[in-house]
Every structure is written in structure tokens, then in C-alpha cells.
Design a protein around this motif. Structure first.
Motif, mmCIF file in Angstrom:
data_model
loop_
_atom_site.group_PDB
_atom_site.id
_atom_site.type_symbol
_atom_site.label_atom_id
_atom_site.label_comp_id
_atom_site.label_asym_id
_atom_site.label_seq_id
_atom_site.Cartn_x
_atom_site.Cartn_y
_atom_site.Cartn_z
ATOM 1 N N LYS A 53 42.731 35.571 46.171
ATOM 2 C CA LYS A 53 42.474 37.010 46.249
ATOM 3 C C LYS A 53 41.870 37.540 44.959
ATOM 4 N N LEU A 54 42.325 37.016 43.817
ATOM 5 C CA LEU A 54 41.733 37.442 42.546
ATOM 6 C C LEU A 54 40.272 37.008 42.443
ATOM 7 N N ARG A 55 39.956 35.812 42.948
ATOM 8 C CA ARG A 55 38.572 35.345 42.929
ATOM 9 C C ARG A 55 37.693 36.249 43.796
ATOM 10 N N ASP A 56 38.139 36.564 44.997
ATOM 11 C CA ASP A 56 37.368 37.452 45.868
ATOM 12 C C ASP A 56 37.236 38.846 45.259
ATOM 13 N N HIS A 57 38.286 39.296 44.604
ATOM 14 C CA HIS A 57 38.253 40.611 43.968
ATOM 15 C C HIS A 57 37.225 40.650 42.842
ATOM 16 N N MET A 58 37.166 39.601 42.033
ATOM 17 C CA MET A 58 36.183 39.567 40.943
ATOM 18 C C MET A 58 34.755 39.439 41.471
ATOM 19 N N ILE A 59 34.560 38.665 42.528
ATOM 20 C CA ILE A 59 33.215 38.553 43.114
ATOM 21 C C ILE A 59 32.760 39.898 43.660
ATOM 22 N N ALA A 112 29.801 36.658 38.786
ATOM 23 C CA ALA A 112 29.117 35.547 39.440
ATOM 24 C C ALA A 112 30.139 34.616 40.099
ATOM 25 N N THR A 113 29.755 34.056 41.247
ATOM 26 C CA THR A 113 30.695 33.267 42.049
ATOM 27 C C THR A 113 31.232 32.070 41.281
ATOM 28 N N ASN A 166 25.009 37.327 40.416
ATOM 29 C CA ASN A 166 24.668 35.926 40.145
ATOM 30 C C ASN A 166 23.349 35.782 39.402
ATOM 31 N N GLU A 167 22.455 36.787 39.527
ATOM 32 C CA GLU A 167 21.152 36.705 38.865
ATOM 33 C C GLU A 167 21.296 36.700 37.347
ATOM 34 N N LYS A 187 32.147 48.288 39.060
ATOM 35 C CA LYS A 187 31.598 46.936 39.286
ATOM 36 C C LYS A 187 31.016 46.413 37.968
ATOM 37 N N VAL A 188 31.906 45.994 37.085
ATOM 38 C CA VAL A 188 31.542 45.638 35.711
ATOM 39 C C VAL A 188 31.438 44.134 35.516
ATOM 40 N N GLY A 189 31.316 43.378 36.620
ATOM 41 C CA GLY A 189 31.354 41.923 36.508
ATOM 42 C C GLY A 189 30.201 41.318 35.747
ATOM 43 N N ALA A 190 29.058 42.018 35.643
ATOM 44 C CA ALA A 190 27.922 41.454 34.906
ATOM 45 C C ALA A 190 28.279 41.211 33.442
ATOM 46 N N ALA A 191 29.105 42.062 32.869
ATOM 47 C CA ALA A 191 29.523 41.859 31.476
ATOM 48 C C ALA A 191 30.303 40.554 31.329
ATOM 49 N N ILE A 192 31.150 40.244 32.297
ATOM 50 C CA ILE A 192 31.911 38.989 32.256
ATOM 51 C C ILE A 192 30.967 37.792 32.377
ATOM 52 N N SER A 193 30.028 37.874 33.334
ATOM 53 C CA SER A 193 29.133 36.739 33.579
ATOM 54 C C SER A 193 28.257 36.447 32.374
ATOM 55 N N MET A 194 27.661 37.500 31.789
ATOM 56 C CA MET A 194 26.748 37.296 30.659
ATOM 57 C C MET A 194 27.483 36.729 29.444
ATOM 58 N N THR A 195 28.662 37.245 29.172
ATOM 59 C CA THR A 195 29.405 36.767 28.004
ATOM 60 C C THR A 195 29.898 35.338 28.213
ATOM 61 N N TYR A 196 30.295 35.008 29.423
ATOM 62 C CA TYR A 196 30.799 33.659 29.704
ATOM 63 C C TYR A 196 29.689 32.624 29.532
ATOM 64 N N ILE A 197 28.461 32.955 29.944
ATOM 65 C CA ILE A 197 27.364 31.988 29.908
ATOM 66 C C ILE A 197 26.928 31.702 28.468
#
Length: 600
Positions: A307-313, A318-319, A520-521, A559-569
Motif C-alpha cells: 500500500k505504501l508503494r502504491d501510495h508513493m506511485i 517513479a515506480t 518516471n520521466e 504530488k511531490v514524488g518528482a523530488a524523491i525520484s530526482m534526488t534518489y537518482i
């Protein structure tokens, strides 16, 4: 001309079979040069004419002094290319066209006059044959003339037809069918043809001639220089911006109104709790789940992590990254013994929150103000390069950062290295005028605090950036902000040009500008940008992306997930966050605020 492409270069050549010569010209593939064919032909002819005797005698290794002629031919070809591209073919006016010369009579003649075809000739001969065979026709016509008819009918006596009379009769019939023309039409003035020409439509609120001249940026007219004063940009709202951005940039604000951890058990129930409800253990099972007598297993965490994974997506993470974050949490908690009165769901979520806050917290602090002061002590400008894909807001956020630097008493030079997008230079020029209006030169020793260095369009961006840095060093400017063209991560020639710009100029800070709307982009963009900078650089340690500018943050709600994705990469910090359209809408990332918005 035959051409060949290799390593970002285009080679075009021409063969001379008589003397076995090959003339080759090489230029960058991204440039569109319209004069190459003419340039090769002119060089070929000039070289043959000048060294014809040497070539005929077989003296192929003599000293051919062709430098002056080459420069003249190249200048002539470049001038020819400018004329061809700048002067499109002029259209004819209505008066110059054949349609304006047509009259009513000419149209009648063209439509009614019999065409000289073979079929028409046969019809004419058949009419003559009928008149010859009908012997009573001349007599009837003679009687008609004796009884008082006009002499017009006498033309039929010999079986011949007068063409002028036929044309007049057809014209009368045409006028009769169309209706008699008015006398006013016959007595039109000579200027009536001019009134028929099509005039451009004037729309409401379309502006005046002065506005059209103001929007013409092909040159620097006086009328635009007169309207560049501070009164065109200053009002009560903009005057209030001055003084708000001094010092470090303010962090994002948030308010935690609810205790989310208390709601976690209801929102993300553990597997053991679900099984307890199904089996009906009741109060005993609830106490057994709360008391710390059991270690956490992966089976207990699996439904919560799903559920946490679906919530973050759903929040634009990014998946792949959402899956990796959940997997790291499971590895950290597997086998851990829970404390007394501690639920599995709350423990899993608290661990994920800590991991996200640690991820968004920068490993190294990017203190630009301190670095600019150090560059001043070294008597050189501090250089920042902005790169990213198309339409993410590089120029707009560059102007915001420029305003922040000006507020801290630094002189800034903007290098317009976007030589592809139409209007890019004009956009930066407008920003520089607005910033100089907010901080007029009178308050800074009579010198403008923001200057623009530009060479127009179609030029080499790396060369423009180098010239801008040299000018900033000579003029003792503190900071150089390099604006680059937007490019997709799959465009190899443009990515090669960006790597060249960074390699040649060695900037202090390379910022990737990305928008907060992507999911994901964002992963694909950052991975390929970093990969291109590494692949196309000949240095042992290529200069990769140093930080991220996250734009359009005010348009995504939670919907702030782009910040997580960019920093993680990248592992690089988010240095600036754009939160609006004004110069003061620039914030520093608050890791707790982002995680709070992500998990609610």
C-alpha cells in the motif's frame, strides 16, 4: 553535393576528375548552412583558374598560396547565405497580376467565342452546306428586304456570317441575362481598382503602430530605448519585492495538523492484524499484537509495503524507485523486535519517513553566497550553467536566482547561450530590464547590476559562454549565469554540444532544471543527462550535474514524488524550488515538508 557525417561533423565534397582533385568542407552537423554548395563551386573554379598551369604540368606538390582568395570566397558565400535567408521572395501585388487586367468584355469573348477546334470547323462547313442546299433562302431574304427589313439581313444572301455582328449580339444577350448594368458602374473613377485590393483586418484592442515597433527586436530603435525606464516595470507590487530576498533563501513552510502515525494502523493494517480479525481472536489477539513479544517478519510487512508503494506511485514517485525504497525498509526492519504498544504499520511508516527525510537532506551543503565571495577573492566570476529539457522554466528561474543574487549586492552577467529557440534572447533582455528597474544603476555606483551578453541565434553556445566569462572577468562582474537551450535527453548532437560547453568553460555549478510535474520521466532525463556529460567529455573526471532546480512546485498540490525520484537518482541536492511566477517565488527545499505532503 555528396556528404558524409562523422562525430557531429558534416563533410561535403566535390570531385575534379580532370586533375584528380577533391575539395572538402567540414562544419558542425547542428548548423544549417545554405551557402555550402556555392562555396565549394566558387573555390573549385577559383583554384583551377589560378593554378591551372601548375596542375597541367603535374606540379601537385608545389606551394599553393590560396589564403587570400579563400577568405574572399568565404566572405562572399556567407554574405550570399545571409541574403538568401533574410530576404524571402516578395509576392506580387494585385495590380501586377494578370487577374487585375481582365475586363468584362474579355471574359465574354473568352467564354462565348467558338474555339478553333476541328469540331468547330466541321460545324461551320455543315452550316455552309445547308445554306447552299436551301435554294429558297435567298429569295425569302430578298422579299424581306423589299418589305422593309433592315440591311442587316442582307449579309445572309451570299451564305456568309459577319463575326462582328455575332459578337455584338452575344454581348447584348449576355447583358440581358445578367441584367442591365448601372450607369454608375460605367463611370467609375480610375482609383476603383485600387479600392478592390484586399486590406488587412484591424482587430479590436490590437494595439497601435507604436506597439508594433516596440515588439520589433530585429534592431534597437529609438522608440524602444525611450520606453525602458523604470516607470514601465515598477508598481506597488514590484516595489514591495525589493529587500525580501536578502540573505539565504527561505525554506518551504508546512503545518502538521494531524498525528499521522496514530492513523497508520487504520490506513495500513498489518497482515497479523487482518488475520486476527478474520479468525475472531478478539481482545486477546489485539493485546498480543501490541506487546513486544514477536519480531517483525517480511510477511507482516508485505501488505503495508504494498500500500505504501502504491501510495508513493500515486504521488508521482517513479515506480522503480518506490519499489527500491520499500525494499530497503523491509531489509532494515526484518527480524527487528517491536517495542511495547508499538504497531507494525506505524513502525514501517516511521522507518520510511526517516529514510525519505535522510534522502532529501543534502549530503553536502551548497552555499552559493559563500562560494561567490570566495570567487571574488580569487578575482574571477562565479559561473553557473542551467540545463534541462524543453519548457521546464530555465530562463524564468534563472531570472529569479539573478534577482536573489542582486538582492545580496552581487553584479550578474547573463549569457544568452540558447541560440535555437525563437525569442530566447528577447526573454532574457526583458528580464534584465525588469531587474535593472527594480535595482536602478543610480543605487549601485551608476553601473547596471544585471547585464546581458548575447550574439544572436545560430551561433556556437560554448564560444558565447567563453566570451561572456572573459567579459565578466574584465568588467569585474561577480556571477555569470549561463542559459542553455532546452534539449531532449535522446538528442545526441545537442547533448554533445552541452558537454562541450561544460568541458570548455569549467563552470563552478551545473544545475539541472526539472519540473515537479513529471514522474518516471524524471529518472530517464537525469540518467541520460549525466550519462551524456560523462560519455562526451574527454576528461578523466567529467563534470556532471551538481544540483537540481525543481520548478512549477506550486502546480502539483501534494504530488511531490518528482523530488524523491530526482534526488534518489543523482544523489545531488535540490538547491532551489520554484513556487510561483514572481521573482520572490524561490524557496529552499524543506525535506520534512516534502515528506509530510508525500505521506498524507
Amino acid at each position: 553535393m555528396p556528404s558524409f557525417e562523422h562525430d557531429g561533423l558534416t563533410l561535403e565534397y566535390k570531385l575534379d576528375n580532370e586533375f584528380e582533385l577533391v575539395f572538402v568542407v567540414a562544419y558542425q552537423k547542428i548548423l544549417q548552412l545554405s551557402y555550402i554548395d556555392k562555396f565549394l563551386d566558387d573555390v573549385h573554379l577559383e583554384f583551377r583558374d589560378k593554378f591551372k598551369e601548375d596542375l597541367e604540368n603535374g606540379q601537385f606538390f608545389s606551394n599553393f598560396d590560396f589564403g587570400n582568395e579563400f577568405e574572399k570566397i568565404l566572405a562572399s558565400a556567407e554574405e550570399y547565405g545571409r541574403i538568401v535567408t533574410s530576404q524571402p521572395k516578395k509576392m506580387r501585388t494585385f495590380e501586377e497580376s494578370l487577374k487585375s487586367k481582365k475586363t468584362v468584355a474579355s471574359m465574354i469573348e473568352n467564354k462565348k467565342e467558338p474555339k478553333p477546334t476541328s469540331k468547330g470547323k466541321e460545324n461551320k462547313e455543315s452550316l455552309k452546306g445547308k445554306n447552299d442546299n436551301n435554294k429558297t433562302a435567298p429569295k425569302s431574304c430578298v422579299r424581306a428586304t423589299q418589305n422593309g427589313f433592315t440591311e442587316k439581313n442582307s449579309v445572309v444572301l451570299n451564305g456568309e456570317v459577319d463575326s462582328e455582328i455575332i459578337i455584338k449580339n452575344r454581348q447584348k444577350m449576355f447583358e440581358k441575362m445578367q441584367g442591365k448594368p448601372k450607369k454608375s458602374d460605367k463611370t467609375k473613377s480610375p482609383s476603383s481598382k485600387e479600392n478592390k485590393t484586399k486590406k488587412p483586418r484591424v482587430w479590436d484592442n490590437s494595439g497601435t503602430c507604436r506597439d508594433a515597433q516596440f515588439l520589433d527586436f530585429s534592431e534597437e530603435p529609438k522608440i524602444r530605448q525611450e520606453g525602458t525606464g523604470s516607470e514601465d516595470y515598477l508598481n506597488e507590487e514590484t516595489r514591495a519585492w525589493v529587500g525580501q530576498m536578502k540573505g539565504d533563501i527561505k525554506s518551504m513552510e508546512y503545518s502538521e495538523s494531524e498525528d499521522e502515525l496514530s492513523e497508520t494502523e487504520e490506513k495500513f493494517p498489518s497482515k497479523s492484524r487482518q488475520n486476527g480479525k478474520e479468525k475472531g481472536f478478539g481482545m486477546f489477539n489485539m493485546f498480543r499484537g501490541l506487546v513486544g513479544s514477536k519480531s517483525i517478519s517480511r510477511e507482516d510487512m508485505e501488505p503495508i509495503l504494498d500500500k505504501l508503494r502504491d501510495h508513493m506511485i500515486a504521488k508521482n514517485v517513479a515506480t522503480d524507485i518506490a519499489g527500491k525504497l520499500c525494499e530497503s525498509v523491509a531489509s532494515r526492519l526484518e527480524g527487528k523486535v517491536l517495542g511495547t504498544f508499538t504497531g507494525v504499520a506505524s513502525t514501517v511508516k516511521a522507518t520510511l519517513v526517516d529514510a525519505l527525510v535522510q534522502l532529501l537532506s543534502p549530503r553536502r551543503r551548497v552555499d552559493i553566497l559563500r562560494d561567490v565571495i570566495e570567487a571574488q577573492q580569487q578575482q574571477r566570476p562565479y559561473v553557473m550553467v542551467f540545463c534541462g529539457v524543453n519548457g521546464v522554466g530555465k530562463s524564468t528561474n534563472l531570472a529569479k536566482i539573478c534577482f536573489w543574487l542582486v538582492e545580496n549586492n552581487f553584479k550578474v552577467l547573463i549569457a544568452a547561450c540558447d541560440t535555437f529557440r525563437a525569442g530566447a534572447v528577447e526573454q532574457l533582455r526583458t528580464h534584465s530590464r525588469c531587474l535593472n528597474a527594480l535595482h536602478p544603476p543610480e543605487k549601485h555606483g551608476g553601473y547596471p547590476v544585471v547585464q546581458l551578453y548575447q550574439k544572436g541565434y545560430g551561433k556556437d553556445a560554448a564560444g558565447i559562454a567563453m566570451e561572456a566569462i572573459n567579459q565578466a572577468r574584465d568588467c569585474k562582474m561577480d556571477v555569470v549565469l549561463v542559459d542553455t537551450a532546452g534539449r531532449m535527453q535522446d538528442n545526441e548532437p545537442l547533448m554533445r554540444a552541452l558537454a562541450k560547453l561544460i568541458k570548455v568553460n569549467s563552470p563552478d555549478l551545473v544545475l539541472f532544471v526539472g519540473e515537479a510535474l513529471v514522474g518516471n520521466e524524471a529518472v530517464d532525463q537525469l540518467v541520460k543527462f549525466n550519462q551524456a556529460l560523462a560519455d562526451h567529455s574527454s576528461q578523466e573526471k567529467p563534470h556532471l550535474i551538481d544540483g537540481i532546480v525543481l520548478t512549477k512546485f506550486d502546480t502539483i498540490d501534494d504530488k511531490v514524488g518528482a523530488a524523491i525520484s530526482m534526488t534518489y537518482i543523482t544523489g545531488q541536492p535540490i538547491v532551489f524550488v520554484g513556487t510561483g511566477q514572481t521573482y520572490t517565488d524561490l524557496k529552499n527545499l524543506n525535506a520534512k515538508a516534502v515528506v509530510h505532503a508525500l505521506m498524507k
